[in-house]
Design a protein around this motif. Structure first.
Motif, short mmCIF file in Angstrom:
data_model
loop_
_atom_site.label_atom_id
_atom_site.label_comp_id
_atom_site.label_asym_id
_atom_site.label_seq_id
_atom_site.Cartn_x
_atom_site.Cartn_y
_atom_site.Cartn_z
N PHE A 228 0.83 -1.20 0.00
CA PHE A 228 0.00 0.00 0.00
C PHE A 228 0.87 1.26 0.00
O PHE A 228 0.65 2.19 -0.77
CB PHE A 228 -0.92 0.02 1.23
N VAL A 229 1.87 1.28 0.89
CA VAL A 229 2.74 2.45 1.00
C VAL A 229 3.54 2.66 -0.29
O VAL A 229 3.70 3.78 -0.77
CB VAL A 229 3.69 2.29 2.21
N LEU A 230 4.05 1.56 -0.85
CA LEU A 230 4.83 1.64 -2.09
C LEU A 230 3.99 2.25 -3.21
O LEU A 230 4.44 3.18 -3.91
CB LEU A 230 5.31 0.24 -2.49
N LEU A 231 2.80 1.74 -3.41
CA LEU A 231 1.95 2.25 -4.48
C LEU A 231 1.64 3.72 -4.28
O LEU A 231 1.71 4.53 -5.21
CB LEU A 231 0.66 1.44 -4.56
N ALA A 232 1.30 4.10 -3.05
CA ALA A 232 0.95 5.50 -2.78
C ALA A 232 2.14 6.42 -3.01
O ALA A 232 2.00 7.50 -3.62
CB ALA A 232 0.44 5.64 -1.34
N SER A 233 3.34 6.01 -2.57
CA SER A 233 4.51 6.87 -2.73
C SER A 233 4.92 7.01 -4.19
O SER A 233 5.27 8.10 -4.65
CB SER A 233 5.67 6.35 -1.88
N VAL A 234 4.89 5.89 -4.94
CA VAL A 234 5.27 5.96 -6.36
C VAL A 234 4.27 6.79 -7.15
O VAL A 234 4.64 7.67 -7.94
CB VAL A 234 5.38 4.53 -6.95
N GLN A 235 2.98 6.52 -6.95
CA GLN A 235 1.97 7.23 -7.72
C GLN A 235 1.97 8.73 -7.42
O GLN A 235 1.91 9.56 -8.33
CB GLN A 235 0.58 6.63 -7.44
N THR A 236 2.06 9.09 -6.14
CA THR A 236 2.04 10.52 -5.82
C THR A 236 3.33 11.21 -6.23
O THR A 236 3.33 12.41 -6.53
CB THR A 236 1.78 10.74 -4.31
N SER A 237 4.45 10.47 -6.27
CA SER A 237 5.69 11.07 -6.76
C SER A 237 5.61 11.34 -8.26
O SER A 237 6.13 12.35 -8.75
CB SER A 237 6.89 10.17 -6.46
N ILE A 238 4.97 10.42 -9.00
CA ILE A 238 4.76 10.68 -10.44
C ILE A 238 3.89 11.92 -10.62
O ILE A 238 4.19 12.79 -11.45
CB ILE A 238 4.12 9.45 -11.12
N ASP A 239 2.82 12.00 -9.83
CA ASP A 239 1.97 13.20 -9.90
C ASP A 239 2.75 14.45 -9.51
O ASP A 239 2.59 15.51 -10.12
CB ASP A 239 0.75 13.03 -8.99
N GLY A 240 3.60 14.33 -8.48
CA GLY A 240 4.40 15.46 -8.06
C GLY A 240 5.40 15.88 -9.12
O GLY A 240 5.69 17.07 -9.29
N THR A 241 5.95 14.89 -9.84
CA THR A 241 6.88 15.21 -10.92
C THR A 241 6.17 15.96 -12.03
O THR A 241 6.71 16.91 -12.61
CB THR A 241 7.50 13.91 -11.48
N ILE A 242 4.94 15.54 -12.33
CA ILE A 242 4.16 16.26 -13.34
C ILE A 242 3.99 17.72 -12.91
O ILE A 242 4.14 18.65 -13.71
CB ILE A 242 2.78 15.59 -13.54
N ALA A 243 3.68 17.91 -11.63
CA ALA A 243 3.45 19.27 -11.14
C ALA A 243 4.72 20.11 -11.14
O ALA A 243 4.68 21.31 -11.41
CB ALA A 243 2.86 19.21 -9.73
N SER A 244 5.88 19.47 -10.84
CA SER A 244 7.12 20.25 -10.71
C SER A 244 7.84 20.41 -12.04
O SER A 244 8.37 21.48 -12.34
CB SER A 244 8.05 19.60 -9.69
N ARG A 245 7.87 19.33 -12.85
CA ARG A 245 8.58 19.42 -14.12
C ARG A 245 7.75 20.08 -15.20
O ARG A 245 8.28 20.53 -16.20
CB ARG A 245 9.01 18.03 -14.59
N VAL A 246 6.45 20.07 -15.03
CA VAL A 246 5.58 20.73 -15.99
C VAL A 246 4.82 21.81 -15.22
O VAL A 246 3.65 21.67 -14.90
CB VAL A 246 4.60 19.72 -16.64
N PRO A 247 5.48 22.89 -14.90
CA PRO A 247 4.89 23.90 -14.01
C PRO A 247 3.75 24.65 -14.67
O PRO A 247 3.67 24.77 -15.88
CB PRO A 247 6.06 24.84 -13.73
N THR A 248 2.86 25.13 -13.81
CA THR A 248 1.76 25.94 -14.32
C THR A 248 2.21 27.37 -14.59
O THR A 248 1.65 28.07 -15.42
CB THR A 248 0.61 25.96 -13.29
N GLN A 249 3.25 27.82 -13.87
CA GLN A 249 3.78 29.15 -14.09
C GLN A 249 5.00 29.05 -14.99
O GLN A 249 6.04 28.55 -14.62
CB GLN A 249 4.17 29.78 -12.74
N ALA A 250 4.89 29.50 -16.21
CA ALA A 250 5.98 29.45 -17.19
C ALA A 250 5.82 30.64 -18.11
O ALA A 250 4.77 31.29 -18.14
CB ALA A 250 5.91 28.15 -17.98
N PRO A 251 6.87 30.98 -18.87
CA PRO A 251 6.70 32.06 -19.85
C PRO A 251 5.53 31.76 -20.77
O PRO A 251 5.26 30.61 -21.12
CB PRO A 251 8.04 32.04 -20.61
#
Length: 847
Positions: free
Chosen positions: A492-515
């Motif tokens: 359970f912990v593994l799945l939650a950490s991997v999935q939310t890290s992928i989501d977090g990567t989307i949020a950080s590597r593809v930022p909403t604030q950009a030129p």
């Protein structure tokens, strides 16, 4: 097993064993259903993952020349092959040349960034290009263009309409349907528009300094080896800046992604099987425990230990085959769902595919896992005398020393299969070692809990004393429960950490604030006019311009002992991706925004000394580059050398201009080049008005709106996340099955204790409280262990395998862990209810 007879020595023992086993199995595998479910989940996951990966890899291998556009491809930035180079290439086979670049397509009312693809009369060398109406096509004639549906939609174009690119006006000859070499083109910042090979020059898009790429595809004779040809070209033109691909690696980014995703998902499937194996062991133990009187009866009637082993090995083996076969069928059937989740990202159809190799591998894994985990209880049952089996409920059987042979043999076979079929053997070896360490840790923890339970002070509460005694009494299932609960909660912990890290990567590597806009190929002479135009339309906008050109690193190291990149071949240092092909180059007087000098010094404004360069610290570490060393680059076929003046840490998340190499201005100022610019607009600015003005005033420049690009990137990463979630959920389902099975097995073992307590006057509420207290203690202890195990494995998967950022959502992780603990308690409660309804007299008669 009423009506059973002894197995005469003269009989064929396997035939007789099969008759007895068949009678037992006539009850639709009653008692072995946990084994069936666990193997179904584990082999199903491996079958689906293996089939999907095999299908994609087969497509990449079989259609490699089609995806690439030739048997071999040579790409060059900002120039075409020289006459000498082209003469050599033409001697190799049929040659097709063209240009790829960013451009703007515009009509009177709208504009859109496009990927301009200029092709000659030989295109496509392989495969068939078609229009949306199915008509086969080649290169368009002068003045015409094949337009992708996305560009047609954004510009409201249909066949026969007119639009402009650069200084030229084109007619839509048709809407693109099938583009055979599209996958080999990689990530694009706009939809494709295919034009005749001479269009970019006529439109003024390839003037000196323009950012474009020539691609020369070659169809080799059947007897020629693409790899040998590639090696010969690198030897003949070591410093030409050739970026060479062969048909065996026609889509390298896709192939690398498929490999890493397949490796991860295979490990997920193996993890599901390991977790399922624990359930198999528990299920087989419960099954044999329920048949202890039948085993004892057979022994009294003359059956040998070998006969017992044959009977129950047949039963368990057939159940394992049925469960594995059902899992394989389900895995093949579910593959189209995974393919649908990855549609558009990878070359895979949505139909049902059949690939024998991965299915046989999944079957082998399933049967070996069944062997490893079913062998211990089966071996214990075969070697003990009848009376010991009769007393097994109150005097548990001791371990059989011969267990090590089938268990170790099965484990070695699993490890060998995993290592032989792995793309990254060290990663697989680490997984196997980690799984073994986790099992050992949980086994030791179970032993420690039992020992500690014998030594801690006895609670005053009778319920507490009974719950504590249940943890260490003879026959207690504490070890099995700790292993099952630990692995299940860790999943359970593994799945939650991997999935939310992928989501977090989307949020950080593809930022909403950009030129808001990137502008490419802005002529230096028009920089002032560009700034005035933007400020006039959007007065409070932020503008940044940088020189932009392309070049390749040719050599690096101490001045008199530099390492030539060409001499390394494909054996580049880990993390030295910047040595492959050409990279973006720039120069600057000051440290770029978002960069921090970590070693050395910056040259400062108006610097006139020897050429210097500042290097990304990660690249410097990968290739062993230090301040004071030298770097040699090739720009437009000319070598230039610069001293490493400083190392920099780059904020890659800043969505601005980030360059691995930044030179002092006197190093590159004389190279023909244009500028690149970013525009950040205030909230009230009219984006459409600015875009229209920029496209009209600077027709040879490309204006890229970041919004659609970011949306595309988010979509691609979300597809990866969905596929990962779907596959990894199997491990969680296996964990749930094991939890249910372990609790059910423990329920069967404690029926005797519960009945005795009821006879001695315990109320139903007291029995229920005792069971809940026992599981609450176990769950509280295992929560910390599962959290640690899940997070460690999750961190390794996210950072080492996917090379994403470790940014789990801790609220979600702890929420999932809490939900898992609640499930454990709920399952324990559900398992206790039948105990409360047990009739003491009937239960005692079965002991």
């Amino acid at each position: 097993m009423g009506g059973s007879r002894a197995i005469p020595v003269s009989d064929n023992r396997w035939a007789a064993a099969w008759r007895i086993a068949r009678r037992d199995l006539s009850g639709r595998f009653r008692g072995l259903r946990l084994l069936l479910v666990c193997l179904f989940l584990g082999t199903g996951a491996l079958a689906a993952i293996g089939t999907l990966t095999h299908t994609i890899e087969s497509q990449l291998a079989e259609r490699g020349r089609e995806f690439l556009g030739g048997d071999i491809q040579i790409a060059l930035w900002q120039r075409a092959p020289s006459s000498t180079e082209m003469a050599t290439l033409e001697r190799l086979g049929t040659v097709s040349t063209g240009i790829r670049m960013q451009a703007m397509a515009r009509t009177d009312s709208s504009a859109a960034p496009i990927e301009l693809k200029a092709v000659d009369v030989h295109w496509p060398l392989y495969g068939t290009a078609t229009l949306a109406n199915g008509r086969a096509i080649g290169a368009p004639s002068a003045g015409k263009a094949w337009v992708a549906q996305g560009a047609a939609d954004r510009l409201s174009l249909k066949p026969g309409d007119r639009f402009s690119v650069g200084t030229q006006t084109l007619t839509v000859g048709g809407i693109l349907g099938e583009e055979p070499d599209k996958l080999g083109e990689g990530f694009q910042l706009g939809p494709t528009v295919i034009v005749n090979a001479d269009l970019p020059a006529r439109a003024g898009l390839t003037a000196p300094g323009a950012m474009y790429r020539t691609k020369t595809n070659i169809a080799l004779p059947a007897a020629s080896s693409p790899q040998q040809t590639s090696d010969a070209l690198k030897t003949q033109f070591p410093d030409a800046g050739f970026d060479i691909k062969t048909r065996d690696n026609g889509a390298p980014g896709t192939d690398r992604f498929v490999g890493r995703m397949g490796e991860f998902l295979t490990l997920v499937g193996l993890a599901a099987l390991v977790i399922a194996g624990i359930g198999i062991g528990g299920g087989v133990s419960s099954y044999l425990d329920a048949r202890r009187q039948s085993i004892a009866t057979l022994k009294i009637l003359g059956a040998t230990s070998g006969d017992i082993a044959r009977v129950y090995a047949l039963e368990i083996g057939i159940a394992a085959l049925v469960g594995s076969a059902a899992g394989i069928i389900a895995g093949v059937a579910v593959t189209p769902l995974l393919a649908h989740a990855l549609q558009g990202l990878l070359p895979v159809g949505t139909g049902i595919a059949f690939a024998p190799a991965p299915l046989l591998l999944a079957l082998a894994y399933g049967l070996l896992v069944a062997l490893v985990f079913a062998a211990p209880p089966l071996m214990r049952a075969r070697h003990f005398p009848a009376m010991a089996l009769m007393r097994a409920r109150v005097a548990p059987l001791t371990r059989d020393k011969a267990i090590w042979l089938p268990v170790s043999g099965g484990l070695l076979a699993i490890a060998a299969l995993a290592m032989l079929t792995a793309r990254q053997p060290w990663l697989t070896a680490g997984f196997i070692g980690g799984a073994a360490a986790a099992l050992a840790l949980l086994a030791m923890l179970g032993w420690a809990i039992r020992k500690a339970a014998t030594r801690v002070p006895r609670p005053r509460s009778p319920i507490g004393r009974a719950a504590l005694a249940n943890l260490h009494r003879p026959g207690a299932a504490t070890g099995t429960l700790v292993t099952a609960l630990g692995f299940g909660l860790a999943a359970f912990v593994l799945l939650a950490s991997v999935q939310t890290s992928i989501d977090g990567t989307i949020a950080s590597r593809v930022p909403t604030q950009a030129p808001d806009y990137f502008v490419l190929d802005l002529p230096q002479a028009k920089a002032e006019a560009f700034t005035k135009l933007v400020k006039r339309v959007a007065p409070n906008s932020e503008i940044r311009t940088v020189p932009a050109m392309r070049g390749a690193i040719l050599a690096y190291g101490p001045k008199d002992a530099q390492t030539r990149v060409a001499s390394l071949g494909d054996n580049l240092p880990e993390g030295a991706w910047a040595l492959r092909g050409e990279r973006g180059l720039t120069y600057a007087d000051e440290v770029p925004p978002g960069n921090t000098v970590t070693d050395g010094t910056w040259w400062g404004r108006m610097y006139q000394g020897p050429p210097e360069v500042s290097v990304d610290e990660d690249l410097a570490k990968a290739i062993g580059l230090k301040v004071g060393d030298y770097l040699t680059i090739g720009v437009l076929g000319v070598e230039r050398q610069a001293r490493v003046a400083s190392l920099r840490r780059i904020d890659w998340q800043s969505m601005g201009f980030n360059y691995v190499l930044v030179f002092s201005p006197n190093t590159l100022r004389d190279v023909p080049h244009n500028l690149a610019a970013t525009i950040r607009l205030p909230g009230e600015a009219d984006k459409r008005a600015l875009l229209a003005e920029l496209v009209r005033t600077f027709p040879s420049s490309s204006v890229i709106e970041t919004g659609p690009v970011l949306a595309q990137a988010r979509t691609l990463l979300s597809q990866v996340g969905v596929a990962t979630l779907a596959a990894a959920s199997v491990a969680v389902l296996a964990g749930l099955a094991v939890l249910l099975g372990a609790i059910a097995a423990a329920r069967a073992q404690r029926t005797y204790d519960t009945v005795i307590m009821r006879v001695l006057g315990a109320s139903r509420l007291q029995v229920l409280a005792m069971i809940l207290a026992e599981y609450a203690v176990l769950a509280a202890i295992l929560a910390f262990v599962a959290l640690g195990l899940g997070l460690i494995v999750g961190w390794l998967v996210v950072t080492k395998l996917f090379e994403f950022e470790w940014v789990p959502d801790w609220t979600a992780v702890f929420g999932v862990l809490g939900a898992g603990l609640a499930l454990v308690v709920a399952f324990a409660l559900a398992s206790a209810l039948p105990l409360l309804r047990a009739k003491p007299a009937r239960a005692l008669r079965t002991l």
